[in-house]
Design an enzyme around this catalytic site. Structure first.
Site, PDB file in Angstrom:
ATOM      1  N   LYS A 279       4.314  -3.529 -47.161  1.00  0.00           N
ATOM      2  CA  LYS A 279       3.658  -2.367 -47.757  1.00  0.00           C
ATOM      3  C   LYS A 279       4.071  -2.236 -49.223  1.00  0.00           C
ATOM      4  O   LYS A 279       5.153  -2.689 -49.602  1.00  0.00           O
ATOM      5  CB  LYS A 279       4.093  -1.095 -47.021  1.00  0.00           C
ATOM      6  CG  LYS A 279       3.487  -0.915 -45.645  1.00  0.00           C
ATOM      7  CD  LYS A 279       3.917   0.414 -45.041  1.00  0.00           C
ATOM      8  CE  LYS A 279       3.336   0.603 -43.649  1.00  0.00           C
ATOM      9  NZ  LYS A 279       1.875   0.740 -43.638  1.00  0.00           N
ATOM     10  N   ARG A 353      -0.471  -1.218 -32.753  1.00  0.00           N
ATOM     11  CA  ARG A 353      -1.296  -1.651 -31.618  1.00  0.00           C
ATOM     12  C   ARG A 353      -0.647  -2.804 -30.873  1.00  0.00           C
ATOM     13  O   ARG A 353      -0.849  -2.965 -29.671  1.00  0.00           O
ATOM     14  CB  ARG A 353      -2.707  -2.000 -32.114  1.00  0.00           C
ATOM     15  CG  ARG A 353      -2.740  -3.121 -33.129  1.00  0.00           C
ATOM     16  CD  ARG A 353      -4.032  -3.159 -33.933  1.00  0.00           C
ATOM     17  NE  ARG A 353      -4.038  -2.183 -35.024  1.00  0.00           N
ATOM     18  CZ  ARG A 353      -5.047  -2.040 -35.886  1.00  0.00           C
ATOM     19  NH1 ARG A 353      -6.121  -2.788 -35.793  1.00  0.00           N
ATOM     20  NH2 ARG A 353      -4.972  -1.137 -36.836  1.00  0.00           N
TER      21      ARG A 353
HETATM   22  N1  BES Z   1       2.130   3.182 -39.569  1.00  0.00           N
HETATM   23  C1  BES Z   1       0.954   2.705 -40.207  1.00  0.00           C
HETATM   24  C2  BES Z   1      -0.147   3.749 -40.272  1.00  0.00           C
HETATM   25  C3  BES Z   1       0.031   4.847 -41.282  1.00  0.00           C
HETATM   26  C4  BES Z   1      -0.303   4.630 -42.599  1.00  0.00           C
HETATM   27  C5  BES Z   1       0.436   6.080 -40.891  1.00  0.00           C
HETATM   28  C6  BES Z   1      -0.184   5.638 -43.512  1.00  0.00           C
HETATM   29  C7  BES Z   1       0.550   7.103 -41.804  1.00  0.00           C
HETATM   30  C8  BES Z   1       0.239   6.877 -43.123  1.00  0.00           C
HETATM   31  C9  BES Z   1       0.401   1.498 -39.451  1.00  0.00           C
HETATM   32  O1  BES Z   1       1.328   0.709 -38.829  1.00  0.00           O
HETATM   33  C10 BES Z   1      -0.304   0.664 -40.458  1.00  0.00           C
HETATM   34  O2  BES Z   1       0.355   0.153 -41.317  1.00  0.00           O
HETATM   35  N2  BES Z   1      -1.617   0.559 -40.331  1.00  0.00           N
HETATM   36  C11 BES Z   1      -2.392  -0.187 -41.242  1.00  0.00           C
HETATM   37  C12 BES Z   1      -3.401  -0.976 -40.448  1.00  0.00           C
HETATM   38  C13 BES Z   1      -4.169  -1.972 -41.254  1.00  0.00           C
HETATM   39  C14 BES Z   1      -3.241  -3.083 -41.711  1.00  0.00           C
HETATM   40  C15 BES Z   1      -5.281  -2.513 -40.420  1.00  0.00           C
HETATM   41  C16 BES Z   1      -3.087   0.783 -42.186  1.00  0.00           C
HETATM   42  O3  BES Z   1      -3.539   1.837 -41.732  1.00  0.00           O
HETATM   43  O4  BES Z   1      -3.139   0.501 -43.376  1.00  0.00           O
HETATM   44 MN    MN Z   2       2.112  -0.773 -40.131  1.00  0.00          MN
END
Ligand code: BES
Ligand code: MN
Ligand code: ZN
Length: 498
Positions: A279, A353
């Site tokens: 990230k 997931r």
């Molecule tokens: N934990 C995150 C989701 C999230 C993002 C929660 C921002 C709260 C605020 C999750 O694991 C994630 O990183 N999801 C990705 C999925 C994508 C790579 C398909 C996302 O939402 O960017």
């Molecule tokens: Mn994630």
């Protein structure tokens, strides 16, 4: 803070402070009118002079009203009477408690609980008042060397009801409110704890403590046991971390043994760096909240056990960190889930997931009546619904309806999103049974579609709480949502909601 219920007239309360409401503009509620009459028009005089309009969020503290037995009277503005609804009610309680903590009063009698809130019952008003009061006073300061000190904190709060024959119902609602508030506070605290403290092993220890206290069944699976079960999807997320993953299982039996349980599955990523699909750095600290699904199902378990609800409830928490490292999963890796379906990991940041799918397959062994997973799953859900509603998906419309209603009731709302087959093709992979991401558009839905492939054997709902589990900004912190929604759903099922 200690709570109690009482019925009686405001001018006769021997209390450090009596709290009554004023509607906009300058319209006294019935308890305020009673105080006004007893004191020879003291309140209406002040209002006539223009010191209190009744705007929502405003307050006015009065001392030593003639012919009353209380030391103080707190007038609380309620806004327009026609617009006084659930949210305004909770807001007025919140404001009252915050102001009371700043006065010298150790105890107070709140008469706002006598107000009509649309068609809401006395039980609802008492429950919500208890929740709002405790929500407003929650603090997380265990890591502050100097705690913020309240000079004379409010210690005792009496909630009033209009009629004596409402006392029994109100007492029951108070006990429920306290249990839900306690579960919500647990969820907030677990969420707020820093990720170097709240790791998978810590969550497992907390679960054991809860199991001891409430006599729950408790099982903690370690990496080897998960390996044997074939949870390679879950384990693929844990590979980069030095913290060992845990699968936490708690079970509560409040109903007949023959009754199939509700299973709650909570995402427990105690820190989400994204893994190799790292990230960006800004606000990455907030990814300590990525275990709020786990926190909320544990909080719900505690509330249910505290209320001794006649339901059977099992909680499953896949807990792990998502870290980069020499042994971490790579984009392009293909893993076999416990269900036998293969997954091409195209983005290691779509890890939620990957751990949930194995936990959901594991849930099959409890022969569940209903399975609900709770997860901070997608940023896309925050884009769609903001911080107001939780994203709600289900493979059965009546279940979605029940959860949506529970959210309305609990003032912890969710919104039903589509799970149509048309979206499934987003997950196509040329090399495996599915990919773990579905592309840019409809990201909350493709994530739910992914999970739906592991929940064909039972009635299932998915709550995406990425937008609702915590607040950013200056007063950032975990919200404890959706503990109120989940407990209301279970109380409704148990026939214990009045
Ligand atoms: N934990 C995150 C989701 C999230 C993002 C929660 C921002 C709260 C605020 C999750 O694991 C994630 O990183 N999801 C990705 C999925 C994508 C790579 C398909 C996302 O939402 O960017
Ligand atoms: Mn994630
Ligand atoms: Zn995550």
């Amino acid at each position: 803070m200690e709570f109690s219920i009482k019925s009686g007239s405001p001018e006769k309360q021997r209390s450090a402070c009596v709290v009554v409401g004023v509607f906009e503009s300058r319209k006294l509620t019935l308890p305020a009118e009673l105080l006004d009459k007893a004191s020879g028009g003291y309140i209406s005089d002040i209002i006539r002079r223009g010191d209190m309009e009744g705007k929502a969020g405003t307050t006015l503290l009065l001392h030593s009203l003639p012919s009353t037995l209380c030391d103080r009277v707190l007038l609380v503005g309620l806004g327009k009477e026609k617009e006084f609804r659930e949210k305004e009610f909770a807001g007025a309680i919140r404001t009252s408690v915050k102001v009371l903590n700043e006065t010298g009063a150790f105890d107070a009698s709140i008469f706002l609980t006598e107000l009509q809130v649309r068609k809401r019952s006395v039980g609802w008003r008492i429950r919500q008042a208890t929740l709002a009061a405790l929500d407003a006073t929650y603090k997380f300061e265990q890591f502050k060397s100097k705690k913020e000190e309240i000079r004379r904190p409010l210690r005792k709060l009496t909630l009033s009801v209009e009629r004596r024959n409402e006392l029994g119902m109100a007492e029951e609602a108070l006990a429920q409110g306290l249990a839900i508030a306690e579960g919500t506070a647990l969820a907030k605290t677990l969420g707020n704890l820093p990720p170097n403290v709240c790791h998978p092993t810590y969550l497992a220890e907390q679960a054991k403590v809860m199991a001891e206290q409430f006599k729950l069944g408790c099982e903690i699976l370690d990496r080897n046991e998960m390996e044997e079960l074939g949870m390679h999807s879950l384990l693929s997320v844990a590979r980069g971390s030095h913290q060992p993953p845990k699968l936490i299982v708690l079970s509560y039996k409040g109903a007949r043994a023959s009754e199939n349980p509700v299973v709650l599955v909570g995402k427990g990523v105690t820190f989400d760096t994204g893994g190799i699909s790292l990230k960006p750095g800004a606000d990455m600290d907030e990814m300590k909240y990525d275990m709020c699904g786990a926190a909320s199902v544990l909080g719900t378990m505690q509330a249910v056990a505290r209320m001794a609800l006649p339901v059977n409830l099992t909680v499953v928490v896949p807990a792990t960190e998502n870290m980069p490292g020499g042994n971490a999963s790579r984009p392009g890796d293909i893993v076999t889930s416990m269900s036998g379906q293969t997954i091409e990991i195209l983005n290691t940041d779509a890890e939620g997931r990957l751990i949930l799918c194995d936990a959901l397959t594991y849930a099959e062994r409890f022969d569940p009546d209903t399975v609900i997973d709770v997860a901070t799953l997608t940023g896309a859900c925050v884009v769609a619904l903001g911080n107001v509603a939780t994203g709600l998906f289900a493979n059965k419309d009546s279940l979605a309806r029940e959860l949506q209603d529970a959210g309305e009731d609990a003032n912890d709302r969710a919104w039903h999103m589509p799970l149509w087959d048309d979206y499934q093709e987003l997950l196509k992979s040329p090399f495996a049974d599915m990919a773990n991401i579905g592309g840019r558009w409809g990201g909350a839905i493709s994530a739910a579609c992914f999970l739906s492939r592991f929940t064909k054997k039972f009635e299932w709902a998915h709550l995406d709480i990425a937008g609702t589990a915590w607040k950013s900004g200056s007063d950032k912190g975990a919200t404890g949502r959706p503990v109120p929604l989940l407990t209301h759903y279970l109380m409704q099922r148990a026939g214990k909601l009045n």
